[in-house]
Design a protein around this motif. Sequence first.
Motif, short mmCIF file in Angstrom:
data_model
loop_
_atom_site.label_atom_id
_atom_site.label_comp_id
_atom_site.label_asym_id
_atom_site.label_seq_id
_atom_site.Cartn_x
_atom_site.Cartn_y
_atom_site.Cartn_z
N TYR A 66 0.84 -1.21 0.00
CA TYR A 66 0.00 0.00 0.00
C TYR A 66 0.88 1.26 0.00
O TYR A 66 0.66 2.20 -0.78
CB TYR A 66 -0.91 -0.03 1.24
N MET A 67 1.89 1.28 0.86
CA MET A 67 2.79 2.44 0.93
C MET A 67 3.56 2.60 -0.38
O MET A 67 3.78 3.73 -0.85
CB MET A 67 3.77 2.27 2.10
N GLY A 68 3.94 1.47 -0.97
CA GLY A 68 4.66 1.54 -2.25
C GLY A 68 3.78 2.13 -3.36
O GLY A 68 4.25 2.92 -4.18
N LEU A 69 2.50 1.71 -3.35
CA LEU A 69 1.57 2.26 -4.35
C LEU A 69 1.37 3.76 -4.16
O LEU A 69 1.30 4.52 -5.13
CB LEU A 69 0.23 1.53 -4.26
N LEU A 70 1.26 4.19 -2.88
CA LEU A 70 1.11 5.62 -2.61
C LEU A 70 2.32 6.40 -3.10
O LEU A 70 2.18 7.49 -3.69
CB LEU A 70 0.89 5.86 -1.11
N LEU A 71 3.52 5.85 -2.86
CA LEU A 71 4.74 6.53 -3.30
C LEU A 71 4.81 6.55 -4.83
O LEU A 71 5.16 7.58 -5.44
CB LEU A 71 5.97 5.80 -2.74
N THR A 72 4.43 5.42 -5.46
CA THR A 72 4.41 5.37 -6.93
C THR A 72 3.43 6.39 -7.49
O THR A 72 3.72 7.09 -8.46
CB THR A 72 4.02 3.96 -7.40
N ALA A 73 2.24 6.47 -6.88
CA ALA A 73 1.24 7.42 -7.34
C ALA A 73 1.74 8.85 -7.21
O ALA A 73 1.52 9.69 -8.09
CB ALA A 73 -0.06 7.25 -6.54
N SER A 74 2.44 9.13 -6.11
CA SER A 74 2.97 10.50 -5.89
C SER A 74 3.99 10.87 -6.97
O SER A 74 3.93 11.96 -7.55
CB SER A 74 3.60 10.58 -4.50
N VAL A 75 4.92 9.95 -7.24
CA VAL A 75 5.95 10.22 -8.26
C VAL A 75 5.31 10.36 -9.64
O VAL A 75 5.65 11.26 -10.42
CB VAL A 75 7.01 9.09 -8.26
N CYS A 76 4.37 9.47 -9.96
CA CYS A 76 3.71 9.53 -11.27
C CYS A 76 2.89 10.80 -11.43
O CYS A 76 2.89 11.41 -12.51
CB CYS A 76 2.81 8.30 -11.45
N ASN A 77 2.21 11.22 -10.37
CA ASN A 77 1.41 12.45 -10.45
C ASN A 77 2.29 13.67 -10.68
O ASN A 77 1.95 14.55 -11.47
CB ASN A 77 0.59 12.64 -9.16
N PHE A 78 3.43 13.70 -9.98
CA PHE A 78 4.36 14.82 -10.20
C PHE A 78 4.87 14.83 -11.64
O PHE A 78 4.89 15.88 -12.30
CB PHE A 78 5.54 14.73 -9.23
N THR A 79 5.25 13.64 -12.13
CA THR A 79 5.82 13.56 -13.47
C THR A 79 4.80 13.95 -14.54
O THR A 79 5.09 14.75 -15.43
CB THR A 79 6.33 12.13 -13.75
N GLN A 80 3.57 13.41 -14.44
CA GLN A 80 2.56 13.73 -15.45
C GLN A 80 2.14 15.19 -15.37
O GLN A 80 1.90 15.84 -16.38
CB GLN A 80 1.35 12.80 -15.33
N SER A 81 2.07 15.73 -14.15
CA SER A 81 1.70 17.14 -14.00
C SER A 81 2.77 18.05 -14.62
O SER A 81 2.45 19.02 -15.32
CB SER A 81 1.52 17.48 -12.52
N TYR A 82 4.04 17.71 -14.38
CA TYR A 82 5.14 18.51 -14.95
C TYR A 82 5.12 18.44 -16.47
O TYR A 82 5.25 19.46 -17.16
CB TYR A 82 6.47 18.00 -14.41
N LEU A 83 4.92 17.24 -17.01
CA LEU A 83 4.91 17.07 -18.47
C LEU A 83 3.75 17.83 -19.11
O LEU A 83 3.92 18.55 -20.11
CB LEU A 83 4.81 15.58 -18.83
N LEU A 84 2.55 17.71 -18.53
CA LEU A 84 1.38 18.37 -19.10
C LEU A 84 1.49 19.89 -19.02
O LEU A 84 1.19 20.60 -19.97
CB LEU A 84 0.11 17.91 -18.39
N GLN A 85 1.97 20.39 -17.88
CA GLN A 85 2.06 21.84 -17.72
C GLN A 85 3.16 22.41 -18.60
O GLN A 85 2.99 23.48 -19.21
CB GLN A 85 2.29 22.20 -16.26
N ALA A 86 4.29 21.72 -18.68
CA ALA A 86 5.36 22.20 -19.56
C ALA A 86 4.90 22.18 -21.02
O ALA A 86 5.21 23.09 -21.80
CB ALA A 86 6.61 21.33 -19.39
N THR A 87 4.14 21.15 -21.39
CA THR A 87 3.60 21.06 -22.75
C THR A 87 2.61 22.18 -23.02
O THR A 87 2.62 22.79 -24.09
CB THR A 87 2.93 19.70 -22.98
N ALA A 88 1.75 22.46 -22.03
CA ALA A 88 0.78 23.54 -22.19
C ALA A 88 1.47 24.88 -22.39
O ALA A 88 1.06 25.69 -23.23
CB ALA A 88 -0.12 23.60 -20.96
N LEU A 89 2.54 25.12 -21.66
CA LEU A 89 3.29 26.38 -21.82
C LEU A 89 3.91 26.47 -23.21
O LEU A 89 3.93 27.54 -23.82
CB LEU A 89 4.38 26.47 -20.75
N ARG A 90 4.39 25.35 -23.72
CA ARG A 90 4.95 25.35 -25.09
C ARG A 90 3.86 25.62 -26.13
O ARG A 90 4.08 26.34 -27.10
CB ARG A 90 5.62 24.01 -25.38
N ILE A 91 2.69 25.01 -25.92
CA ILE A 91 1.58 25.22 -26.86
C ILE A 91 1.20 26.70 -26.91
O ILE A 91 1.03 27.28 -27.99
CB ILE A 91 0.37 24.36 -26.45
#
Length: 601
Positions: A66-91
Motif C-alpha cells: 500500500y505504501m509503495g503504491l502511494l509513493l508510486t502514485a505520488s511520483v507519477c502524479n508529479f511527473t505527469q503534471s510537470y509534463l502536461l504543464q510544460a507542454t501547455a506552456l509550449r503550446i
Amino acid sequence: MNPSTTRRLLGYALVYKYRIVAALLILCCAVGAELGGPYITKTIIDKHLSIDERDIGAVLRLLGLYMGLLLTASVCNFTQSYLLQATALRIIKNMRIDLMRHIGRIPLKYFDNTPIGQVVSRIANDTEAVRDLFMSFMATFVVSLVQLAGIYTALFILDARLALYALLLPPLFVVIMYVHLKYSKVFITIMRARLSDMNAMINESIVVMPIIQAFRREKVTIEEFEVLNEDRYVNQVKQFRVFSLSSRNIVGTIGSLVTAYVVWYFGRESLQTAISFGVFYAFIDYMGRIFQPIIGIFDQLTNAQRAFVSAEKVFAIMDIEGKEVEDTAGVNRPEGVVKFDNVTFAYKEGENVLKGISFEARRGETVALVGHTGSGKSSIMNLLLGFYEPQQGVITIDGRDISSFSKQALRKHMGIVLQDPFLFAGDIKFNVSLYNKDISIDRVKDALREVGAASFIEQLPGGYDEQVVERGSTLSSGQRQLISFARALAFDPSILILDEATASIDSETEGLIQQALKVVSEGRTTLVIAHRLSTIREADQILVLHRGEIVERGNHRELMALQGRYFKMYQLQTGEQASAAGDVPAGTDIAANAAAASKSM
C-alpha cells in the motif's frame, strides 16, 4: 463549442502528441496505484484481520505494498503534471508567436477600426485563458475519466448489480453539465468582451492622460470605466450563480443520497446473507471517489468555457486575411522614380478621398503635397507605402507596379518621418538602427550628426546609450523628431517620405533639419507633406490638393505667379513677408488678396 475552434486547438496540441501520450500513460499508472489502496484494505480486513485468522506478516506485506503504491502514485502524479504543464506552456508560446506573426501580416485598415487595447487583450489575456485549458482542464478531464474508468472496474469486481445502478450517475451529470455550459457561456462571452473593452479604455486613457487631466475629464473617464466594470461584475455574479447551483452543490447532494442508498443496500443484504465488512468498506470508498473527479470537472468547466471563448477571439484575428512577411535579402535598390497614374482611392466604398491623381517624382527630386486637412495628402503616402490598395489607377516605382512587390520589398528602401514621431523603449542608438545588423554605430552617429541631433545627445548622461522611455516622453518633441529623422536617414532610403515632419518643431530646429535635408535629399526621391509652406520653397514640384484632386502644380515661384489657391495659402501664413521676399509680382494688393483668401478657405 465551435468544432473549428476545437479542431485548431487540437492541432496545436498534436505538435506535442508524444509528450502528451507519455504524460497520460504515466497518469494511468498514478490512478491505478491510487485505486489499488481500497482493494488492499478490503483484503486486509477480510482475510488477515478476521477472528479466525490473524496473519500479521501478510498484513505488514500488504501495508508495505500500500505504501509503495502511494509513493508510486505520488511520483507519477508529479511527473505527469510537470509534463502536461510544460507542454501547455509550449503550446501557448507557439500560439502567441503565431498570433504576433499574423498581426504583422494584417492590413493596416484593421488597426484603423480596432482599439489597441483589444489587440493587446487577445495576445496577453486570451492566450493566457487558453493556457488554462491545456494546463488545468485537460489534465483534470483526463484524470477524471481515467479515475472513473478505474473506479467502475473496481465496483463491478466488488458487486456487479450495485455497479449497474452506479452507471446511471455519469449520464445524469452530463445533462447537468450541458445545462451549466448552455447558460454559463452567455455570461462568460460578455465578461471577456467587457475585459477587452476595459483594456482598450485603460490603454487609451494612459496614452492621453495629459489631455484628460488638462480638460478635467478624470471623473467622466472613471464613470465610463465604471459602466464597463459594473457590466462585467453583474455578468460574473450571474455566472457564479449558475456555477454554484450546478457544481459542488448538486454533486454533493447527489453524492449524499447515493451514499445513503449504498448503506441501505448493504444493510438490507446483511439481513439475508453474511456481508463482508471489507467489501462494504471498499464499496463506500470507491463510491465516494466517484464524485471527486465529477467535482473536479465542474470546477474546471468555467476555465474551459473561458478558454474556448478566448480561443475563438484569437482565431478570429488569425482568420483575417494577411500577406506573408517575405525575405528581402535579394531585393535590389531601386532608382526611386515614383509615378501615380490616374489613381482613385476610397477608405469606404463610394466615398473617394483621391480622384484621378497623376504625377511623377524622379530620382533626386523633391515633390511636396499641400492642401487643407482631408484633401488627401496622407492618403497618397499610405498608398505609396502599400498600406492600402487603390480602387483605380496604377502606382509604379521605376516603372514597376507596386502591387507586384511584396510589402517588405516595397518598403525596404523607403524611409518615413511622421508628424508625431514614435520612439521605442530602449536606448537612442537602438531607436536609430532598430537592431538592423547593417547599420553600425558609426552610421548611427553620422545620421544623428547630419540632422543636428549629435550636440544634445552627447550632452545626455548616457550619450548614445541613454535609455528612452516608451514614446520618448522624457525628450522634447523637437529632439524626438530629430532622432526619427536620423532613423530614416540611417537606413539610406531611395525614397524619403516626410509627413508634416517639421510641423511640431521650433524654428531653430527646423533650420537644422532644412540644412540637413539639402544634403541627405541628394540622389533620393523625396516626397513631403507640408504644413509650413516656407519649408518647401526649394521643392522641385509642389502639388496642391483640394478634395482629393490636384488643382495646381509647379514650383514655388510658378505657383506664386499663378496667384491661385497656393498663393492664397502662402499669404495667409506669411502675410506681407511674401512681398518682401520677392515672391509676389509687383503691384499685387496683399491685403485684398489676403482678405479674399480668408473667405475662400
